[in-house]
Design a protein around this motif. Sequence first.
Motif, mmCIF file in Angstrom:
data_model
loop_
_atom_site.group_PDB
_atom_site.id
_atom_site.type_symbol
_atom_site.label_atom_id
_atom_site.label_comp_id
_atom_site.label_asym_id
_atom_site.label_seq_id
_atom_site.Cartn_x
_atom_site.Cartn_y
_atom_site.Cartn_z
ATOM 1 N N PRO A 357 0.853 7.813 -25.808
ATOM 2 C CA PRO A 357 -0.188 7.454 -24.832
ATOM 3 C C PRO A 357 -0.885 6.137 -25.176
ATOM 4 O O PRO A 357 -1.200 5.343 -24.278
ATOM 5 N N ILE A 360 1.393 3.245 -24.198
ATOM 6 C CA ILE A 360 1.370 3.022 -22.749
ATOM 7 C C ILE A 360 0.082 2.313 -22.351
ATOM 8 O O ILE A 360 0.092 1.366 -21.554
ATOM 9 N N ASP A 361 -1.042 2.752 -22.943
ATOM 10 C CA ASP A 361 -2.325 2.118 -22.636
ATOM 11 C C ASP A 361 -2.356 0.652 -23.068
ATOM 12 O O ASP A 361 -3.033 -0.175 -22.442
ATOM 13 N N ALA A 389 4.306 9.082 -16.239
ATOM 14 C CA ALA A 389 3.902 8.348 -17.436
ATOM 15 C C ALA A 389 2.461 7.849 -17.372
ATOM 16 O O ALA A 389 1.856 7.574 -18.416
ATOM 17 N N ARG A 390 1.914 7.717 -16.164
ATOM 18 C CA ARG A 390 0.529 7.233 -16.033
ATOM 19 C C ARG A 390 -0.147 7.868 -14.813
ATOM 20 O O ARG A 390 -0.525 7.178 -13.854
ATOM 21 N N GLN A 392 -3.055 8.885 -14.403
ATOM 22 C CA GLN A 392 -4.444 8.475 -14.182
ATOM 23 C C GLN A 392 -4.572 7.365 -13.142
ATOM 24 O O GLN A 392 -5.666 7.141 -12.592
ATOM 25 N N LYS A 393 -3.449 6.662 -12.858
ATOM 26 C CA LYS A 393 -3.488 5.618 -11.832
ATOM 27 C C LYS A 393 -3.768 6.186 -10.447
ATOM 28 O O LYS A 393 -4.272 5.490 -9.570
ATOM 29 N N TRP A 443 8.504 3.526 -15.387
ATOM 30 C CA TRP A 443 7.863 2.590 -16.309
ATOM 31 C C TRP A 443 7.274 1.381 -15.585
ATOM 32 O O TRP A 443 6.264 0.832 -16.020
ATOM 33 N N THR A 446 3.713 2.003 -14.612
ATOM 34 C CA THR A 446 2.661 1.918 -15.631
ATOM 35 C C THR A 446 2.107 0.502 -15.778
ATOM 36 O O THR A 446 1.199 0.284 -16.587
#
Length: 535
Positions: A357, A360-361, A389-390, A392-393, A443, A446
């Motif tokens: 994580p 990725i961040d 993978a993300r 939260q977007k 990906w 992200t």
Amino acid sequence: MRGIEDSQPPIFNGEHMLRQRNERRVLEMRNITKVFPGVVALDDVNLDVRAEEIHAICGENGAGKSTLMKVLSGVHPHGTYSGHILFEGTEVRFSTIRDSEQHGIVIIHQELALIPQLSIAENMFMGNEIVKNCAINWHETRKRARKYMAEVGLDEDPDTLIKDIGVGKQQLVEIAKALAKDVKLLILDEPTSALNEEESAHLLDIMRKQRERGVSMVIISHKLDEISAVADAVTVIRDGKTVGWMDTEKGPLNQNDIIRLMVGRPLDNRFPEHTPRIGDVKFSVRDWWVRHPMNTDRWVCKGTSIDVRSGEIVGLAGLMGAGRTELARSIFGRSYGIFESGEICIDGKVVKAQSVPEAIDCGIAYLSEDRKMLGLNLLDTIHQSIVSARPQKITHHGILNIHEGVCVSEKYRHSMRIKAPSVTTGVGTLSGGNQQKVVLAKWMFTDPEVLILDEPTRGIDIGAKYEIYTFIQALADEGKAVIVISSELPELLGITDRIYTIFEGEVTGEVPTKSATQETLMHLMTSTHSLNDER
């Protein structure tokens, strides 16, 4: 050689496609049509295989090759498709795989059907046990296992567990297992996709020897050089239809003809033209030291240092086991090995990516070499995979906006030409090339600054490869730093701007792609001289 163009379709009824070699046909598939909900997978497909012949089936991912073989082997039972199958001159109707195997038809799937915790002998005779007095005769089992293992050049103890041998030897176990079933027609689906060059060459030699012993074979492969080397004839399938057939009777197979039939157009250049726009150093790895996760005395990364500039595509070349994947995974949130020391910089700033994580961040993305094990959850839909993978977007005030995720995923489905009715389609039902596009879309979603692509075109056809290359170039043109790991040196030479070579965990060379050759790269890939010695 004889080819059949779209403008001159093959004649399958009436005056059949007679070959100069008037040999017995071991297999005839006539007018095979297979329909899934909303998709015509096979549309009036025809296939002939002669006795003692290696017959290749070529086509893009999703063309219907594997579906045709599943129809033949009984995975898709009689009654779920239309058409006729004749084996050794007699019409057959298989309801299960066991039915086809009893006739001598054995299929080896791309994903090997072996149980890692069982021995070679146990795997070879599973479902085909040698029984005496109501019990398994282990002495005879091991004796026969040694016999068939010897035929494929597998020098192992039959009691060796599958988990203790490599993928190349596991592929040989599958072939030995087929031989133990008195195989007459052996079907191999992408048999060399996970093998190195030496293992692939050995497998092709085994195929030739089995042909000499009277076994007919069908091979599905995207590696046209291997097909040219081993196949006696080729049938090409495109969009579920038979579009061509050719054989080696009048000369070697022409790869350009096969490609043209596969993709429906000439493909003069297998790599897209590209003019890079390279900027300043965007991503750096400095003095990176990582130990093996199990054997702590072994270093998998030995003081590795690499740079990637904005807009640059950098290749990592090395033989299997050289440490390329270990380096990539350790960079990606230290997801492999035991980290000792080193630092990562993005845009000149040191970043702490101590977990996936966090990586990725920080703007790092890693497309794994094994999409089915590490890249995807095959039970997910396309939509779920792309946003996974993300998430939260698309999360607002703690609530996941599924509608927004579906809309975003639909944009990727269209822009990346993912062949599926909708983003609610399960990724497990997609072809390999389309699965790879989903992983790449995941990906891209992200918004990474650094992309590490590990074997991004493994197991996909040449048309899908071309599309993946264009996506990679587009990402570089956006100013991303792109790293490509590939076992295919022509691929690295075709799409990268600069190449690092790795041997036993050390960087041994750095070569501008324009001045690189396969020979120079191979020399550096097998060298014990480290580039770190010069720094």
